[in-house]
Write an enzyme that holds these catalytic residues in place. Structure first.
Site, mmCIF file in Angstrom:
data_model
loop_
_atom_site.group_PDB
_atom_site.id
_atom_site.type_symbol
_atom_site.label_atom_id
_atom_site.label_comp_id
_atom_site.label_asym_id
_atom_site.label_seq_id
_atom_site.Cartn_x
_atom_site.Cartn_y
_atom_site.Cartn_z
ATOM 1 N N ASP A 153 0.788 -1.229 0.000
ATOM 2 C CA ASP A 153 0.000 0.000 0.000
ATOM 3 C C ASP A 153 0.823 1.285 0.000
ATOM 4 O O ASP A 153 0.280 2.360 0.206
ATOM 5 C CB ASP A 153 -0.942 -0.009 1.221
ATOM 6 C CG ASP A 153 -2.104 0.962 1.073
ATOM 7 O OD1 ASP A 153 -2.515 1.218 -0.066
ATOM 8 O OD2 ASP A 153 -2.592 1.475 2.097
ATOM 9 N N CYS A 208 -19.989 -11.812 -7.781
ATOM 10 C CA CYS A 208 -20.974 -10.932 -7.140
ATOM 11 C C CYS A 208 -22.390 -11.216 -7.647
ATOM 12 O O CYS A 208 -23.369 -10.918 -6.954
ATOM 13 C CB CYS A 208 -20.629 -9.473 -7.396
ATOM 14 S SG CYS A 208 -19.230 -8.880 -6.411
ATOM 15 N N CYS A 234 -16.753 9.240 -1.027
ATOM 16 C CA CYS A 234 -16.599 8.135 -0.087
ATOM 17 C C CYS A 234 -16.404 8.650 1.338
ATOM 18 O O CYS A 234 -15.577 9.524 1.591
ATOM 19 C CB CYS A 234 -15.412 7.267 -0.497
ATOM 20 S SG CYS A 234 -15.065 5.899 0.622
ATOM 21 N N CYS A 261 -14.819 3.908 7.114
ATOM 22 C CA CYS A 261 -16.171 3.418 6.898
ATOM 23 C C CYS A 261 -16.102 1.974 6.427
ATOM 24 O O CYS A 261 -15.318 1.646 5.530
ATOM 25 C CB CYS A 261 -16.896 4.270 5.854
ATOM 26 S SG CYS A 261 -18.593 3.732 5.535
ATOM 27 N N CYS A 268 -21.781 -6.796 2.587
ATOM 28 C CA CYS A 268 -21.456 -7.845 1.615
ATOM 29 C C CYS A 268 -21.767 -9.227 2.193
ATOM 30 O O CYS A 268 -21.251 -9.598 3.254
ATOM 31 C CB CYS A 268 -19.983 -7.757 1.227
ATOM 32 S SG CYS A 268 -19.457 -9.070 0.077
#
Length: 330
Positions: A153, A208, A234, A261, A268
């Site tokens: 990252d 999905c 977001c 968040c 999901c």
């Protein structure tokens, strides 16, 4: 074949080293990684490259200017690390074993423990050492040894793309990597190797289906079907990356959250399979678990520094966290 022979490198007629994929995965799992897959280093698929360029052209990165840096290296890992031949993708579970008390202010699950950058890099470096202890690094024609690099990252790497390419899971509608029967609460990292491996993993197809629960759960409509992800909308971006005033939309949809968040993840269905992580460094401090709204409202910079020493929450800085808390106090 002895166990020692099983760990020996395969050498072809050109004396090039071919590393055993099964050995790397066995080592990764023994070190606590939930999943490990390996993809051949190559430029990212053209459709993905075009979509990413379009996303930047539309200014969707908002104030995250670093996402525009080193674009060509981001789209071709061979430019980032010359000599890389294989990309090992790794996932470390961070699904919380403990959460902050209901009714109190909340922070995103990934930030409950110590900073994942440090945890992942330490684990990946240990894994990289184990790999290079078994297989000698090849040398370039001029005799210079090629390198093994670890990323988490903080480098221009499309982490979710490579995780999907390495067969760990797929990038869902919530733009998170979803691992089947495990969910999406995973830190991702990569080890760039100057070796070929005997077996490369195949990309996983999207599962999905017709589910849109993450889209329905997004409080600020940052995720819209058939559109790019709108970072500026977001809530996680607003509460962490945004250094200015929160948007009115963010203020009205924060709920009890003061950092990050998780709503597109908790909505999901795949996360119902998530199992609590057992990594000691990822567990929340008792002091954090004992925080009440009153304590948050009276938080001093000294308390902030003690509470979040070695934590990813320090990214928002004291002023940013106080901004978020103050909005809730009004």
């Amino acid at each position: 074949m002895s166990s020692i022979d099983a760990l020996s490198p395969n050498v072809n007629k050109k004396d090039s080293i071919v590393v055993l994929s099964s050995t790397i995965k066995s080592l990764a799992h023994s070190m606590g990684f939930f999943a490990c897959g390996i993809a051949k280093a190559a430029p990212v698929d053209e459709a993905v490259a075009q979509k990413y360029r379009k996303w930047l052209e539309n200014g969707e990165e908002a104030s995250m200017a670093y996402m525009t840096n080193y674009l060509e290296k981001r789209l071709d890992p061979r430019l980032l690390v010359p000599g890389v031949r294989s990309i090992v993708s790794l996932a470390l579970n961070y699904a919380p074993a403990q959460q902050l008390p209901k009714g109190e202010y909340q922070i995103a699950a990934y930030a409950l423990g110590l900073d994942y950058h440090d945890i992942m890099k330490q684990k990946m470096r240990e894994l990289a050492i184990k790999i290079t202890e078994r297989w000698q690094l090849p040398k370039q024609e001029e005799g210079e040894e090629l390198s093994v690099r670890c990323f988490c990252d903080t480098a221009p790497v499309l982490e979710r793309y490579w995780a999907q390419k390495a067969g760990l899971g797929w990038v869902g509608r919530n733009h998170q990597l979803i691992i089947p029967h495990a969910g999406s609460m995973f830190f991702l990292g990569e080890i760039f190797l100057p070796f070929d491996v005997d077996v490369y993993d195949k990309p996983m197809s999207n599962r999905c289906g017709s589910c849109h629960r993450c889209i329905e759960a997004c409080p600020t409509r940052a995720i819209i079907p058939d559109e790019d992800f709108h970072a500026e909308r977001c809530l996680s971006y607003q509460l962490i990356e945004n250094r200015g005033e929160l948007t009115d939309e963010a203020k009205s949809h924060m709920g009890d959250t003061i950092y990050g968040c998780d709503r597109c993840q908790t909505a999901c269905p795949w996360n119902r399979f998530a199992t609590p992580n057992t990594e000691p460094a990822l567990q929340p401090k008792p002091e954090l678990l004992s925080m009440s709204k009153e304590k948050w409202h009276n938080l001093t910079i000294e308390e902030y520094q003690r509470l979040f020493k070695g934590s990813a929450v320090k990214r928002v800085k004291f002023e940013g966290l106080k901004r978020n808390i103050t909005v809730k106090k009004k």
